[in-house]
Design a protein around this motif. Structure first.
Motif, PDB file in Angstrom:
ATOM      1  N   SER A   1       0.031  -1.887  -1.492  1.00  0.00           N
ATOM      2  CA  SER A   1      -1.010  -1.615  -0.498  1.00  0.00           C
ATOM      3  C   SER A   1      -0.417  -0.836   0.659  1.00  0.00           C
ATOM      4  O   SER A   1       0.682  -1.138   1.129  1.00  0.00           O
TER       5      SER A   1
ATOM      6  N   ILE B   1      -3.487   0.341  -3.608  1.00  0.00           N
ATOM      7  CA  ILE B   1      -4.660   0.253  -2.741  1.00  0.00           C
ATOM      8  C   ILE B   1      -4.350   0.964  -1.430  1.00  0.00           C
ATOM      9  O   ILE B   1      -3.356   0.655  -0.772  1.00  0.00           O
TER      10      ILE B   1
ATOM     11  N   GLU C   1      -6.747  -0.318   4.894  1.00  0.00           N
ATOM     12  CA  GLU C   1      -6.594  -1.711   5.296  1.00  0.00           C
ATOM     13  C   GLU C   1      -7.936  -2.333   5.651  1.00  0.00           C
ATOM     14  O   GLU C   1      -8.915  -1.632   5.915  1.00  0.00           O
TER      15      GLU C   1
ATOM     16  N   ASN D   1      -3.038  -5.077   5.974  1.00  0.00           N
ATOM     17  CA  ASN D   1      -2.656  -4.201   4.867  1.00  0.00           C
ATOM     18  C   ASN D   1      -2.857  -4.884   3.518  1.00  0.00           C
ATOM     19  O   ASN D   1      -3.268  -4.254   2.542  1.00  0.00           O
TER      20      ASN D   1
ATOM     21  N   ALA E   1      -5.689  -6.333  -1.439  1.00  0.00           N
ATOM     22  CA  ALA E   1      -4.832  -6.679  -2.566  1.00  0.00           C
ATOM     23  C   ALA E   1      -4.891  -8.171  -2.860  1.00  0.00           C
ATOM     24  O   ALA E   1      -4.997  -8.597  -4.021  1.00  0.00           O
TER      25      ALA E   1
END
Length: 408
Positions: free
Chosen positions: A89, A117, A120, A131, A135
Motif C-alpha cells: 500500500s 493499493i 490512503e 496507508n 489493505a
C-alpha cells in the motif's frame, strides 16, 4: 528495631541493581540461545498443503525508497509457506517506490498472490494506519502480518510465526528488531543501541511475560481478535495514535491473549545516518511512550548502565563500605562484557560482519553517555518528526499535526 529511612532507601538501590543484573543476564541468555541457527526448528506450518494451512495476508505499507528496499520486499515473496498473499500500500500515485513493487510483482506473479493499493483512507493522525486501511479491510485472510518496508526477514519466519500464533492463548507474534550494516559513527551508535541494551531488555521483558511489550516492525495477529478487542472497529480504532504497535499489543493483552516471539529477527540495514538523526529517533520514541506506558518510561533511566551503576555503587557503599569509583569501574566493565556477545558472531541472516572491537567500544561508550541527556531532553518536550511531518504528542497518547506556514 526499626531500620532508619536511609537504610530502606539504600536497600532499594541494592535491590534494584540486583534485579537489573539478573534481568540483563536473562536477556543475554535468551539472545544467545533462541537465535542460534542450530537451535531453531523447522516450521511445522510450512510443511502443510495450501488446503491445510491457515492463510496469511502480509501487509507492507510503503513510502519512498528505503535503503535496500528491493531486498526487503523480496524477502516477503520468498517465504517458505503454502498459503499467503502480499498487499503493498502506498498513499501517493507518484511515489517512486511503485515501479519497484510492480517489477517484483511481475517477477513472482506465477508463484505469489500479490497486489498494490494506491491511495490512503484517512481515519486519524497516524500515516501508517491511513496507508494500510484499505489493505487491512480487503485482506483475504484472518491472520495479518504487518511488516515495515525497511526490514527484511528470513524465509522461514512466516512458518515459525504461524506455529507460535496457533499455540493456545496466543494473540500476537512479534520479532526482535535489529540493525545491520552501519555506515558511519552515528549509525554504529544506533546499531549498538538496538542490538545490545534494547535487545536484552526487549527479550527479557517478553521472556518474563508480565506485560505487553511490542515494537511494530514485524507483527502477526488475527483480525478477528483485534475486532473483539475494539468492539468491531478493528485497526481504525488506533488511527489517532502514533504508537499504534504498543496500543494494539495492549488491546490484545487485555483480552487475555499473550504475546510470543519466534526465533526470528526483523533486520534493518542502517547505512550512514547523522548524529542528529539518531538523537531525534531516540527522543521521538521516549516522547511517544511517556503518555502510553508512563511507568515504564519513568524508570527507563534506571535501566541504563550509568544510572543503574550509580545506584548500585551508592547502596554498596552504604552497606558494605565499597568504594563507589571501584564499584562503578567493575560494574561498567561487566555491563560492557555482557553486551559484547551480541556482536560476537557473524550474522548468517544478513551476512554482516561484527564491528571491530575498538569501533564497538567507541559506539558503546557514546551510546551509554548519551542515554541520560537524550532521555531528559525527550521528557521535557512534546514535538516529534515522522516521515517529514512534525507532530505534537498530547496526554491521551494521541498526536496532532503541526503545519509550517507557507513560504512567502
Amino acid at each position: 528495631m526499626e531500620w532508619p529511612l536511609m537504610t530502606y532507601i539504600h536497600g532499594i538501590l541494592v535491590g534494584w541493581y540486583c534485579f537489573m543484573f539478573l534481568l540483563s543476564l536473562y536477556g543475554q541468555y535468551i539472545g544467545q540461545t533462541r537465535y542460534n541457527s542450530k537451535q531453531r526448528s523447522k516450521p511445522k506450518s510450512s510443511q502443510l498443503s495450501a488446503v491445510e494451512a491457515e492463510g496469511v495476508s502480509i501487509l507492507r505499507p510503503l513510502k519512498g525508497i528505503d535503503l535496500e528496499l528491493e531486498h526487503n520486499l523480496r524477502s516477503s515473496f520468498t517465504q517458505n509457506y503454502p498459503l499467503f498473499e502480499i498487499i503493498f500500500s502506498v498513499a501517493s500515485a507518484d511515489d517512486p517506490v511503485i515501479p519497484i513493487v510492480k517489477r517484483l510483482m511481475k517477477e513472482y506473479e506465477k508463484t505469489v498472490d500479490s497486489r498494490l493499493i494506491i491511495g490512503e483512507r484517512h481515519v486519524g493522525i497516524n500515516p501508517k494506519i491511513n496507508n494500510m486501511m484499505t489493505a487491512y479491510q480487503t485482506a483475504k485472510y484472518d491472520i495479518v502480518w504487518i511488516l515495515d518496508s525497511n526490514v527484511h526477514v528470513e524465509r522461514d519466519t512466516l512458518g515459525r510465526s504461524v506455529d507460535q500464533l496457533q499455540l493456545p492463548g496466543t494473540g500476537l507474534v512479534h520479532h526482535l528488531p535489529i540493525a545491520t550494516k552501519p555506515g558511519n559513527y552515528a549509525a554504529e551508535i544506533e546499531h549498538l543501541f538496538l542490538d545490545t541494551n534494547h535487545a536484552k531488555m526487549y527479550l527479557a521483558i517478553n521472556g518474563v511475560g508480565i506485560a505487553s511489550c511490542v515494537v511494530g516492525k514485524s507483527n502477526l495477529y488475527r483480525r478477528s481478535d483485534l475486532d473483539r478487542a475494539t468492539q468491531g472497529v478493528g485497526l481504525e480504532a488506533f488511527g489517532k495514535y502514533m504508537a499504534e504497535d504498543n496500543l494494539i499489543g495492549e488491546a490484545l493483552w487485555r483480552l487475555g491473549l499473550k504475546h510470543r516471539m519466534s526465533a526470528d529477527r526483523a533486520c534493518q540495514v542502517l547505512g550512514p545516518i547523522s548524529l542528529q538523526g539518531y538523537c531525534a529517533r531516540r527522543a521521538r520514541w521516549v516522547r511517544l511512550r511517556k503518555y502510553i506506558v508512563t511507568a515504564a518510561t519513568l524508570v527507563e533511566p534506571m535501566t541504563e548502565s550509568i544510572v543503574c551503576g550509580l545506584m548500585g555503587a551508592a547502596g554498596c557503599r552504604y552497606f558494605f563500605h565499597v568504594s563507589m569509583p571501584w564499584f562503578f569501574f567493575f560494574h561498567w566493565s561487566w555491563w560492557f562484557t555482557n553486551d559484547y556477545p551480541h556482536n560476537d558472531k557473524e550474522d548468517a541472516l544478513h551476512h554482516h560482519r561484527r564491528l571491530p572491537w575498538f569501533k564497538f567500544l567507541r559506539a558503546w561508550v557514546s551510546r551509554e553517555v548519551l542515554a541520560l541527556p537524550l532521555y531528559l531532553y525527550a521528557i521535557a518536550g512534546t514535538k516529534i518528526s515522522w516521515r517529514d511531518q512534525d507532530y505534537r504528542c498530547i496526554s491521551d497518547g494521541s498526536a496532532v499535526a503541526l503545519f509550517s506556514p507557507p513560504n512567502k
